[in-house]
Write a protein that holds these residues in place. Structure first.
Motif, PDB file in Angstrom:
ATOM      1  N   ILE A  37    -112.174  34.347 -21.669  1.00 36.54           N
ATOM      2  CA  ILE A  37    -113.234  34.678 -22.638  1.00 36.54           C
ATOM      3  C   ILE A  37    -114.598  34.807 -21.958  1.00 36.54           C
ATOM      4  O   ILE A  37    -115.621  34.861 -22.642  1.00 36.54           O
ATOM      5  CB  ILE A  37    -113.310  33.631 -23.773  1.00 36.54           C
ATOM      6  CG1 ILE A  37    -113.503  32.211 -23.208  1.00 36.54           C
ATOM      7  CG2 ILE A  37    -112.075  33.691 -24.651  1.00 36.54           C
ATOM      8  CD1 ILE A  37    -113.685  31.150 -24.280  1.00 36.54           C
ATOM      9  N   ASN A  38    -114.613  34.867 -20.635  1.00 38.70           N
ATOM     10  CA  ASN A  38    -115.880  34.986 -19.922  1.00 38.70           C
ATOM     11  C   ASN A  38    -116.561  36.314 -20.237  1.00 38.70           C
ATOM     12  O   ASN A  38    -115.904  37.346 -20.426  1.00 38.70           O
ATOM     13  CB  ASN A  38    -115.653  34.861 -18.416  1.00 38.70           C
ATOM     14  CG  ASN A  38    -115.060  33.520 -18.048  1.00 38.70           C
ATOM     15  OD1 ASN A  38    -113.872  33.418 -17.787  1.00 38.70           O
ATOM     16  ND2 ASN A  38    -115.858  32.481 -18.076  1.00 38.70           N
ATOM     17  N   ASN A  39    -117.901  36.241 -20.317  1.00 39.33           N
ATOM     18  CA  ASN A  39    -118.775  37.381 -20.610  1.00 39.33           C
ATOM     19  C   ASN A  39    -118.669  37.871 -22.045  1.00 39.33           C
ATOM     20  O   ASN A  39    -119.309  38.866 -22.405  1.00 39.33           O
ATOM     21  CB  ASN A  39    -118.508  38.549 -19.651  1.00 39.33           C
ATOM     22  CG  ASN A  39    -118.776  38.175 -18.204  1.00 39.33           C
ATOM     23  OD1 ASN A  39    -119.763  37.501 -17.911  1.00 39.33           O
ATOM     24  ND2 ASN A  39    -117.890  38.583 -17.308  1.00 39.33           N
ATOM     25  N   MET A  40    -117.881  37.180 -22.884  1.00 38.23           N
ATOM     26  CA  MET A  40    -117.843  37.522 -24.296  1.00 38.23           C
ATOM     27  C   MET A  40    -119.120  37.040 -24.977  1.00 38.23           C
ATOM     28  O   MET A  40    -119.699  36.022 -24.585  1.00 38.23           O
ATOM     29  CB  MET A  40    -116.620  36.904 -24.966  1.00 38.23           C
ATOM     30  CG  MET A  40    -115.299  37.547 -24.569  1.00 38.23           C
ATOM     31  SD  MET A  40    -113.867  36.813 -25.408  1.00 38.23           S
ATOM     32  CE  MET A  40    -114.252  37.184 -27.128  1.00 38.23           C
ATOM     33  N   ILE A  51    -120.740  33.755 -22.967  1.00 31.73           N
ATOM     34  CA  ILE A  51    -119.894  32.722 -22.374  1.00 31.73           C
ATOM     35  C   ILE A  51    -119.774  32.980 -20.871  1.00 31.73           C
ATOM     36  O   ILE A  51    -119.302  34.047 -20.450  1.00 31.73           O
ATOM     37  CB  ILE A  51    -118.500  32.716 -23.032  1.00 31.73           C
ATOM     38  CG1 ILE A  51    -118.652  32.501 -24.542  1.00 31.73           C
ATOM     39  CG2 ILE A  51    -117.623  31.625 -22.422  1.00 31.73           C
ATOM     40  CD1 ILE A  51    -117.374  32.731 -25.324  1.00 31.73           C
ATOM     41  N   LYS A  52    -120.212  32.024 -20.077  1.00 31.14           N
ATOM     42  CA  LYS A  52    -120.257  32.189 -18.622  1.00 31.14           C
ATOM     43  C   LYS A  52    -119.201  31.323 -17.949  1.00 31.14           C
ATOM     44  O   LYS A  52    -118.658  30.396 -18.541  1.00 31.14           O
ATOM     45  CB  LYS A  52    -121.651  31.820 -18.101  1.00 31.14           C
ATOM     46  CG  LYS A  52    -122.780  32.667 -18.700  1.00 31.14           C
ATOM     47  CD  LYS A  52    -124.125  32.213 -18.174  1.00 31.14           C
ATOM     48  CE  LYS A  52    -125.261  33.038 -18.776  1.00 31.14           C
ATOM     49  NZ  LYS A  52    -126.589  32.573 -18.286  1.00 31.14           N
ATOM     50  N   SER A  53    -118.937  31.628 -16.686  1.00 27.67           N
ATOM     51  CA  SER A  53    -117.959  30.861 -15.917  1.00 27.67           C
ATOM     52  C   SER A  53    -118.608  29.755 -15.096  1.00 27.67           C
ATOM     53  O   SER A  53    -117.922  28.882 -14.562  1.00 27.67           O
ATOM     54  CB  SER A  53    -117.157  31.777 -14.989  1.00 27.67           C
ATOM     55  OG  SER A  53    -118.021  32.446 -14.086  1.00 27.67           O
ATOM     56  N   GLU A  54    -119.933  29.776 -14.979  1.00 29.59           N
ATOM     57  CA  GLU A  54    -120.642  28.738 -14.225  1.00 29.59           C
ATOM     58  C   GLU A  54    -122.075  28.637 -14.718  1.00 29.59           C
ATOM     59  O   GLU A  54    -122.608  29.562 -15.344  1.00 29.59           O
ATOM     60  CB  GLU A  54    -120.617  29.042 -12.731  1.00 29.59           C
ATOM     61  CG  GLU A  54    -121.202  30.378 -12.364  1.00 29.59           C
ATOM     62  CD  GLU A  54    -121.048  30.708 -10.888  1.00 29.59           C
ATOM     63  OE1 GLU A  54    -121.731  31.636 -10.426  1.00 29.59           O
ATOM     64  OE2 GLU A  54    -120.242  30.045 -10.200  1.00 29.59           O
ATOM     65  N   MET A  55    -122.686  27.502 -14.453  1.00 33.06           N
ATOM     66  CA  MET A  55    -124.063  27.276 -14.877  1.00 33.06           C
ATOM     67  C   MET A  55    -125.036  28.015 -13.972  1.00 33.06           C
ATOM     68  O   MET A  55    -124.922  27.957 -12.747  1.00 33.06           O
ATOM     69  CB  MET A  55    -124.378  25.774 -14.876  1.00 33.06           C
ATOM     70  CG  MET A  55    -123.727  25.016 -16.004  1.00 33.06           C
ATOM     71  SD  MET A  55    -124.087  23.248 -15.997  1.00 33.06           S
ATOM     72  CE  MET A  55    -122.946  22.681 -14.735  1.00 33.06           C
ATOM     73  N   SER A  56    -125.983  28.693 -14.587  1.00 34.57           N
ATOM     74  CA  SER A  56    -126.987  29.444 -13.843  1.00 34.57           C
ATOM     75  C   SER A  56    -128.238  28.599 -13.626  1.00 34.57           C
ATOM     76  O   SER A  56    -128.381  27.506 -14.188  1.00 34.57           O
ATOM     77  CB  SER A  56    -127.349  30.715 -14.608  1.00 34.57           C
ATOM     78  OG  SER A  56    -127.990  30.367 -15.841  1.00 34.57           O
ATOM     79  N   GLU A  57    -129.152  29.118 -12.827  1.00 37.01           N
ATOM     80  CA  GLU A  57    -130.436  28.431 -12.618  1.00 37.01           C
ATOM     81  C   GLU A  57    -131.211  28.345 -13.920  1.00 37.01           C
ATOM     82  O   GLU A  57    -131.894  27.345 -14.190  1.00 37.01           O
ATOM     83  CB  GLU A  57    -131.244  29.163 -11.554  1.00 37.01           C
ATOM     84  CG  GLU A  57    -130.677  29.041 -10.143  1.00 37.01           C
ATOM     85  CD  GLU A  57    -131.576  29.676  -9.101  1.00 37.01           C
ATOM     86  OE1 GLU A  57    -132.680  30.133  -9.491  1.00 37.01           O
ATOM     87  OE2 GLU A  57    -131.184  29.724  -7.921  1.00 37.01           O
ATOM     88  N   ASP A  58    -131.108  29.387 -14.759  1.00 37.16           N
ATOM     89  CA  ASP A  58    -131.789  29.352 -16.064  1.00 37.16           C
ATOM     90  C   ASP A  58    -131.212  28.245 -16.946  1.00 37.16           C
ATOM     91  O   ASP A  58    -131.955  27.553 -17.652  1.00 37.16           O
ATOM     92  CB  ASP A  58    -131.639  30.700 -16.769  1.00 37.16           C
ATOM     93  CG  ASP A  58    -132.470  31.792 -16.094  1.00 37.16           C
ATOM     94  OD1 ASP A  58    -133.396  31.447 -15.351  1.00 37.16           O
ATOM     95  OD2 ASP A  58    -132.161  32.981 -16.320  1.00 37.16           O
ATOM     96  N   ASN A  59    -129.879  28.076 -16.917  1.00 42.72           N
ATOM     97  CA  ASN A  59    -129.248  26.991 -17.661  1.00 42.72           C
ATOM     98  C   ASN A  59    -129.788  25.646 -17.202  1.00 42.72           C
ATOM     99  O   ASN A  59    -130.122  24.769 -18.016  1.00 42.72           O
ATOM    100  CB  ASN A  59    -127.732  27.011 -17.474  1.00 42.72           C
ATOM    101  CG  ASN A  59    -127.056  28.189 -18.141  1.00 42.72           C
ATOM    102  OD1 ASN A  59    -126.073  28.718 -17.636  1.00 42.72           O
ATOM    103  ND2 ASN A  59    -127.566  28.619 -19.286  1.00 42.72           N
ATOM    104  N   MET A  60    -129.831  25.468 -15.900  1.00 44.23           N
ATOM    105  CA  MET A  60    -130.291  24.201 -15.317  1.00 44.23           C
ATOM    106  C   MET A  60    -131.726  23.887 -15.735  1.00 44.23           C
ATOM    107  O   MET A  60    -132.082  22.739 -15.993  1.00 44.23           O
ATOM    108  CB  MET A  60    -130.197  24.250 -13.796  1.00 44.23           C
ATOM    109  CG  MET A  60    -128.784  24.231 -13.271  1.00 44.23           C
ATOM    110  SD  MET A  60    -127.953  22.669 -13.614  1.00 44.23           S
ATOM    111  CE  MET A  60    -126.389  22.974 -12.797  1.00 44.23           C
TER     112      MET A  60
END
Length: 356
Positions: A37-40, A51-60
């Motif tokens: 379901i990634n990128n949905m 929906i992402k597969s890993e946490m980004s710098e923006d998420n952090m």
């Protein structure tokens, strides 16, 4: 608290929709690649999630904590630990809402201590069973029971729908969820003693009854909502589920004042609802006040397979179009407000219930 949810799938989708009940502000969803379901894109509460597969710098930069949850899909603990380690190293707290064993817990705790971040555990049960009480106690407030006909029948979502409406109507509500996910203000996880080996079946009935009484006396709610997980009947001999044992135990611990039976999406005839009500009446001593069709159906080709059962998702509009054709009261996600109106109207009509 601003949180990123991991690992995300439909198991915790109601949490996203009703995040305010849990005092979370969800700012991201992380799903392992294998979930498919990634990128949905997902839209809830006027917010768009990718929906992402890993946490980004923006998420952090935005998040305060990583919320580690249960999922329908299997996830290796090593992958969970990897995400926890990443969040902790960036100074983010860990909210644990997933069952892990003692060794795994020690590893998570060690990561948090080394990174000097908090480990916040959910659920936490403060209730203690009094073994000297052997009988069942009367529950003196209305109890609403949500019963699933099988796994993935949306009991948790129905629980969220009902308490959100009652809270908006200024009723004081307590919930014992069908999920082992909690606790927050007046919301309690499904108690661990019901699944453990510490009590025999008779003791579990008495203990659950005491748990209800404990909540009634300590929180003083005007109504208690009870979510009941698990199948009512074995699906097949090869895949029997829990044989309706949990439903039998809970419905012996309490007599609901209003009962909702949630069913899989299927092409039912009117007679089916009568048959299910007879099942509830004669096996569990309750009657269904209404039915609910969930958005999920069983892939019939997978029932007799050695592989896990597969489930199919259906659109809300498709379910609603089916529900309005029935003479029986059958509701769905698009009509849950009508269901709660009927619930309140029904309880108001009971002379012995004065709170509504």
């Amino acid at each position: 608290m601003k949180v990123i949810v991991f690992p995300f799938d439909n198991y915790v989708r109601p949490l996203i929709e009703y995040e305010k009940l849990w005092h979370f502000e969800i700012c991201g969803l992380i799903s392992p690649m294998g979930f498919g379901i990634n990128n949905m894109r997902m839209y809830e509460n006027d917010k768009k999630y990718i929906i992402k597969s890993e946490m980004s710098e923006d998420n952090m930069a935005e998040m305060e904590a990583l919320l580690v949850v249960e999922s329908y899909h299997f996830v290796k603990f090593e992958l969970i630990l990897e995400q926890i380690n990443l969040a902790a190293k960036n100074g983010k707290n860990i909210v644990l809402a997933r069952k892990i064993d003692k060794n795994e817990y020690s590893e998570v705790l060690d990561i948090c201590e080394k990174s000097n971040v908090k480990l916040i555990e959910m659920p936490i049960e403060s209730f203690k069973w009094e073994k000297n009480i052997s009988g069942l106690q009367n529950i003196n407030v209305p109890v609403i029971a949500i019963i699933e006909n099988g796994v993935r029948c949306n009991a948790f979502e129905i629980e969220m729908q009902i308490i959100s409406v009652l809270l908006k109507e200024n009723y004081k509500v307590s919930l014992i969820s069908s999920r082992q996910f909690g606790n927050t203000e007046n919301i309690h996880a499904f108690p661990g003693f019901m699944n453990g080996n510490g009590l025999n079946e008779s003791e579990k009935i008495i203990c659950y009854n005491q748990y209800l009484k404990y909540i009634e006396e300590n929180e003083k709610p005007e109504v208690i909502v009870v979510g009941i997980p698990g199948e009512l009947l074995p699906l097949t001999k090869q895949k029997p589920g829990n044989f309706g044992i949990i439903a039998y135990e809970i419905l012996n611990a309490v007599d609901p004042d209003f009962t909702i039976l949630s069913l899989y999406k299927d092409e039912y005839k009117e007679e089916y609802f009568e048959e299910m009500n007879n099942l509830l009446h004669y096996r569990y001593n309750v009657d269904a006040d209404c039915f609910y069709l969930c958005n999920c159906s069983i892939d019939r080709f997978s029932i007799n397979s050695v592989l896990p059962i597969k489930y199919l998702e259906h659109k809300n509009e498709e379910i609603e179009a089916q529900c309005i054709q029935y003479v029986h009261r059958v509701y769905c996600k698009n009509t849950y407000l009508d269901m709660t109106d009927f619930l309140i109207e029904t309880l108001t009509g009971y002379n012995e219930i004065q709170i509504f």
